[in-house]
Scaffold this motif. Structure first.
Motif, PDB file in Angstrom:
ATOM      1  N   SER A  26      14.115  50.267  -7.985  1.00 25.47           N
ATOM      2  CA  SER A  26      13.839  49.019  -8.706  1.00 25.47           C
ATOM      3  C   SER A  26      15.103  48.371  -9.249  1.00 25.47           C
ATOM      4  O   SER A  26      15.061  47.246  -9.732  1.00 25.47           O
ATOM      5  CB  SER A  26      12.849  49.273  -9.836  1.00 25.47           C
ATOM      6  N   GLY A  27      16.230  49.075  -9.151  1.00 25.62           N
ATOM      7  CA  GLY A  27      17.486  48.461  -9.519  1.00 25.62           C
ATOM      8  C   GLY A  27      17.895  48.669 -10.965  1.00 25.62           C
ATOM      9  O   GLY A  27      17.072  48.972 -11.834  1.00 25.62           O
ATOM     10  N   PRO A  68      18.305  45.728  18.115  1.00 22.80           N
ATOM     11  CA  PRO A  68      18.252  45.602  16.655  1.00 22.80           C
ATOM     12  C   PRO A  68      17.034  46.271  16.024  1.00 22.80           C
ATOM     13  O   PRO A  68      15.960  46.289  16.597  1.00 22.80           O
ATOM     14  CB  PRO A  68      18.195  44.091  16.455  1.00 22.80           C
ATOM     15  N   TYR A  69      17.270  46.840  14.864  1.00 23.54           N
ATOM     16  CA  TYR A  69      16.182  47.248  13.992  1.00 23.54           C
ATOM     17  C   TYR A  69      16.090  46.133  12.948  1.00 23.54           C
ATOM     18  O   TYR A  69      17.056  45.876  12.229  1.00 23.54           O
ATOM     19  CB  TYR A  69      16.488  48.587  13.329  1.00 23.54           C
ATOM     20  N   LEU A  70      14.953  45.486  12.844  1.00 22.26           N
ATOM     21  CA  LEU A  70      14.820  44.290  12.021  1.00 22.26           C
ATOM     22  C   LEU A  70      13.797  44.489  10.925  1.00 22.26           C
ATOM     23  O   LEU A  70      12.753  45.126  11.145  1.00 22.26           O
ATOM     24  CB  LEU A  70      14.422  43.104  12.897  1.00 22.26           C
ATOM     25  N   PHE A  71      14.096  43.927   9.779  1.00 29.05           N
ATOM     26  CA  PHE A  71      13.257  44.106   8.604  1.00 29.05           C
ATOM     27  C   PHE A  71      13.119  42.787   7.847  1.00 29.05           C
ATOM     28  O   PHE A  71      14.035  41.953   7.841  1.00 29.05           O
ATOM     29  CB  PHE A  71      13.862  45.140   7.643  1.00 29.05           C
ATOM     30  N   TRP A  72      11.990  42.632   7.183  1.00 28.71           N
ATOM     31  CA  TRP A  72      11.802  41.590   6.181  1.00 28.71           C
ATOM     32  C   TRP A  72      11.401  42.259   4.867  1.00 28.71           C
ATOM     33  O   TRP A  72      10.473  43.074   4.837  1.00 28.71           O
ATOM     34  CB  TRP A  72      10.714  40.599   6.576  1.00 28.71           C
ATOM     35  N   TYR A  73      12.129  41.870   3.796  1.00 33.59           N
ATOM     36  CA  TYR A  73      11.832  42.365   2.461  1.00 33.59           C
ATOM     37  C   TYR A  73      11.519  41.183   1.550  1.00 33.59           C
ATOM     38  O   TYR A  73      12.025  40.075   1.756  1.00 33.59           O
ATOM     39  CB  TYR A  73      13.026  43.113   1.868  1.00 33.59           C
ATOM     40  N   VAL A  74      10.738  41.460   0.507  1.00 37.67           N
ATOM     41  CA  VAL A  74      10.449  40.454  -0.501  1.00 37.67           C
ATOM     42  C   VAL A  74      10.887  40.990  -1.863  1.00 37.67           C
ATOM     43  O   VAL A  74      10.750  42.191  -2.148  1.00 37.67           O
ATOM     44  CB  VAL A  74       8.954  40.069  -0.519  1.00 37.67           C
ATOM     45  N   GLN A  75      11.458  40.112  -2.661  1.00 32.75           N
ATOM     46  CA  GLN A  75      11.910  40.483  -4.004  1.00 32.75           C
ATOM     47  C   GLN A  75      11.342  39.481  -4.994  1.00 32.75           C
ATOM     48  O   GLN A  75      11.728  38.317  -4.997  1.00 32.75           O
ATOM     49  CB  GLN A  75      13.438  40.507  -4.072  1.00 32.75           C
ATOM     50  N   SER A  76      10.435  39.945  -5.815  1.00 33.01           N
ATOM     51  CA  SER A  76       9.910  39.094  -6.882  1.00 33.01           C
ATOM     52  C   SER A  76      10.873  39.125  -8.057  1.00 33.01           C
ATOM     53  O   SER A  76      11.652  40.073  -8.188  1.00 33.01           O
ATOM     54  CB  SER A  76       8.524  39.580  -7.300  1.00 33.01           C
ATOM     55  N   PRO A  77      10.832  38.116  -8.914  1.00 33.69           N
ATOM     56  CA  PRO A  77      11.788  38.048 -10.032  1.00 33.69           C
ATOM     57  C   PRO A  77      11.808  39.325 -10.859  1.00 33.69           C
ATOM     58  O   PRO A  77      10.768  39.807 -11.304  1.00 33.69           O
ATOM     59  CB  PRO A  77      11.264  36.851 -10.847  1.00 33.69           C
ATOM     60  N   GLY A  78      12.996  39.876 -11.043  1.00 34.37           N
ATOM     61  CA  GLY A  78      13.155  41.078 -11.844  1.00 34.37           C
ATOM     62  C   GLY A  78      12.666  42.344 -11.193  1.00 34.37           C
ATOM     63  O   GLY A  78      12.615  43.397 -11.842  1.00 34.37           O
ATOM     64  N   GLN A  79      12.340  42.277  -9.912  1.00 35.13           N
ATOM     65  CA  GLN A  79      11.800  43.448  -9.214  1.00 35.13           C
ATOM     66  C   GLN A  79      12.756  43.943  -8.138  1.00 35.13           C
ATOM     67  O   GLN A  79      13.725  43.271  -7.782  1.00 35.13           O
ATOM     68  CB  GLN A  79      10.455  43.090  -8.564  1.00 35.13           C
ATOM     69  N   GLY A  80      12.464  45.123  -7.632  1.00 35.63           N
ATOM     70  CA  GLY A  80      13.216  45.643  -6.502  1.00 35.63           C
ATOM     71  C   GLY A  80      12.730  45.026  -5.207  1.00 35.63           C
ATOM     72  O   GLY A  80      11.982  44.036  -5.206  1.00 35.63           O
ATOM     73  N   LEU A  81      13.128  45.596  -4.106  1.00 33.77           N
ATOM     74  CA  LEU A  81      12.760  45.075  -2.791  1.00 33.77           C
ATOM     75  C   LEU A  81      11.554  45.812  -2.238  1.00 33.77           C
ATOM     76  O   LEU A  81      11.497  47.041  -2.276  1.00 33.77           O
ATOM     77  CB  LEU A  81      13.925  45.218  -1.805  1.00 33.77           C
ATOM     78  N   GLN A  82      10.632  45.033  -1.701  1.00 33.08           N
ATOM     79  CA  GLN A  82       9.447  45.610  -1.066  1.00 33.08           C
ATOM     80  C   GLN A  82       9.466  45.267   0.415  1.00 33.08           C
ATOM     81  O   GLN A  82       9.669  44.111   0.790  1.00 33.08           O
ATOM     82  CB  GLN A  82       8.175  45.078  -1.715  1.00 33.08           C
ATOM     83  N   LEU A  83       9.247  46.254   1.253  1.00 34.34           N
ATOM     84  CA  LEU A  83       9.232  46.039   2.690  1.00 34.34           C
ATOM     85  C   LEU A  83       7.950  45.319   3.096  1.00 34.34           C
ATOM     86  O   LEU A  83       6.847  45.765   2.785  1.00 34.34           O
ATOM     87  CB  LEU A  83       9.323  47.374   3.420  1.00 34.34           C
ATOM     88  N   LEU A  84       8.117  44.191   3.802  1.00 33.54           N
ATOM     89  CA  LEU A  84       6.967  43.458   4.325  1.00 33.54           C
ATOM     90  C   LEU A  84       6.591  43.947   5.721  1.00 33.54           C
ATOM     91  O   LEU A  84       5.415  44.154   6.016  1.00 33.54           O
ATOM     92  CB  LEU A  84       7.273  41.960   4.401  1.00 33.54           C
ATOM     93  N   LEU A  85       7.591  44.099   6.579  1.00 31.24           N
ATOM     94  CA  LEU A  85       7.350  44.548   7.935  1.00 31.24           C
ATOM     95  C   LEU A  85       8.673  44.905   8.586  1.00 31.24           C
ATOM     96  O   LEU A  85       9.744  44.598   8.053  1.00 31.24           O
ATOM     97  CB  LEU A  85       6.612  43.476   8.758  1.00 31.24           C
ATOM     98  N   LYS A  86       8.579  45.545   9.754  1.00 33.66           N
ATOM     99  CA  LYS A  86       9.770  45.962  10.480  1.00 33.66           C
ATOM    100  C   LYS A  86       9.477  45.952  11.967  1.00 33.66           C
ATOM    101  O   LYS A  86       8.326  46.047  12.401  1.00 33.66           O
ATOM    102  CB  LYS A  86      10.195  47.357  10.030  1.00 33.66           C
ATOM    103  N   TYR A  87      10.548  45.841  12.747  1.00 32.19           N
ATOM    104  CA  TYR A  87      10.428  45.869  14.198  1.00 32.19           C
ATOM    105  C   TYR A  87      11.520  46.771  14.771  1.00 32.19           C
ATOM    106  O   TYR A  87      12.702  46.641  14.434  1.00 32.19           O
ATOM    107  CB  TYR A  87      10.579  44.466  14.790  1.00 32.19           C
ATOM    108  N   PHE A  88      11.099  47.655  15.674  1.00 30.68           N
ATOM    109  CA  PHE A  88      12.057  48.486  16.389  1.00 30.68           C
ATOM    110  C   PHE A  88      11.937  48.266  17.884  1.00 30.68           C
ATOM    111  O   PHE A  88      12.923  48.146  18.594  1.00 30.68           O
ATOM    112  CB  PHE A  88      11.836  49.975  16.094  1.00 30.68           C
ATOM    113  N   SER A  89      10.703  48.271  18.365  1.00 31.67           N
ATOM    114  CA  SER A  89      10.463  48.128  19.793  1.00 31.67           C
ATOM    115  C   SER A  89       8.983  47.839  19.988  1.00 31.67           C
ATOM    116  O   SER A  89       8.214  47.798  19.035  1.00 31.67           O
ATOM    117  CB  SER A  89      10.866  49.399  20.533  1.00 31.67           C
TER     118      SER A  89
END
Lengths: 115, 110
Positions: A108-109, B31-52
């Motif tokens: 969470s940082g 490529p290994y590809l990722f999308w993360y979301v970060q809400s204000p004051g929060q850490g990163l949450q994984l939305l999805l990923k692609y490998f193959s």
């Protein structure tokens, strides 16, 4: 996925002092990383924390400023040394997991303000 | 050199509208590809990923992303945005370590 506990969550420090940030993982992991996120910016990798050996630092980051320890497969610390206001950032711990659940989980940082 | 570009710094949409966040990458290998979301004051949450495999990837919260090798893109989409989707979105690429894009800040109007 792994659960990461990062401490402290925030701190306000005087310039010239040092702060040690702890990262505890609930399972053994091989890959462990430290990132910096400056205000309004993206994440920049500081270093890869290697268990049993010296950390691998990215360009622009040095061990004297950001010493890292990794005593075992579930724990690491990052120290921000001789702090200046420019070190005010969010510092994040991350772990990588392999196999079918390959990916990266983030703590969470630690929100650091240097005054 | 490996890099990720998110061309849109800030996007504003109305609640219920569709959304597409752009991501282009430069990577020497598969490529290994990722999308993360970060809400204000929060850490990163994984939305999805692609490998193959299937180039259309489904993630959490109703998000999906499509990998297009010919365009070096991995754009994130959602058919109907909710006010709670307002956050910072980061695209990332990597295998042994992640390289992040600069992020796209999503604002949602009611």
């Amino acid at each position: 996925s792994a659960v990461i506990s990062q401490k402290p969550s925030r701190d306000i420090c005087q310039r010239g002092t040092s702060l040690t940030i702890q990262c505890q993982v609930d399972s053994q992991v091989t890959m462990m990383f430290w990132y910096r996120q400056q205000p309004g910016q993206s994440l920049t990798l500081i270093a890869t924390a290697n268990q049993g050996s010296e950390a691998t630092y990215e360009s622009g980051f040095v061990i004297d400023k950001f010493p890292i320890s990794r005593p075992n497969l579930t724990f690491s610390t990052l120290t921000v040394s001789n702090m200046s206001p420019e070190d005010s950032s969010i510092y994040l711990c991350s772990v990588g997991t392999g196999g079918p659940n390959y990916g990266y989980t983030f703590g969470s940082g630690t929100r650091l303000t240097v005054v | 050199a490996q890099s990720v570009t998110q061309p849109d710094i800030h996007i504003t949409v109305s609640e219920g509208a569709s959304l597409e966040l752009r991501c282009n990458y430069s990577y020497g290998a598969t490529p290994y590809l990722f999308w993360y979301v970060q809400s204000p004051g929060q850490g990163l949450q994984l939305l999805l990923k692609y490998f193959s495999g299937d180039t259309l990837v489904q993630g959490i919260k109703g998000f999906e992303a499509e990998f297009k090798r010919s365009q070096s893109s991995f754009n994130l989409r959602k058919p109907s945005v909710h006010w709670s989707d307002a956050a910072e979105y980061f695209c990332a690429v990597g295998a042994a370590k992640l390289i992040f894009g600069t992020g796209t800040r999503l604002q949602v109007f009611p």
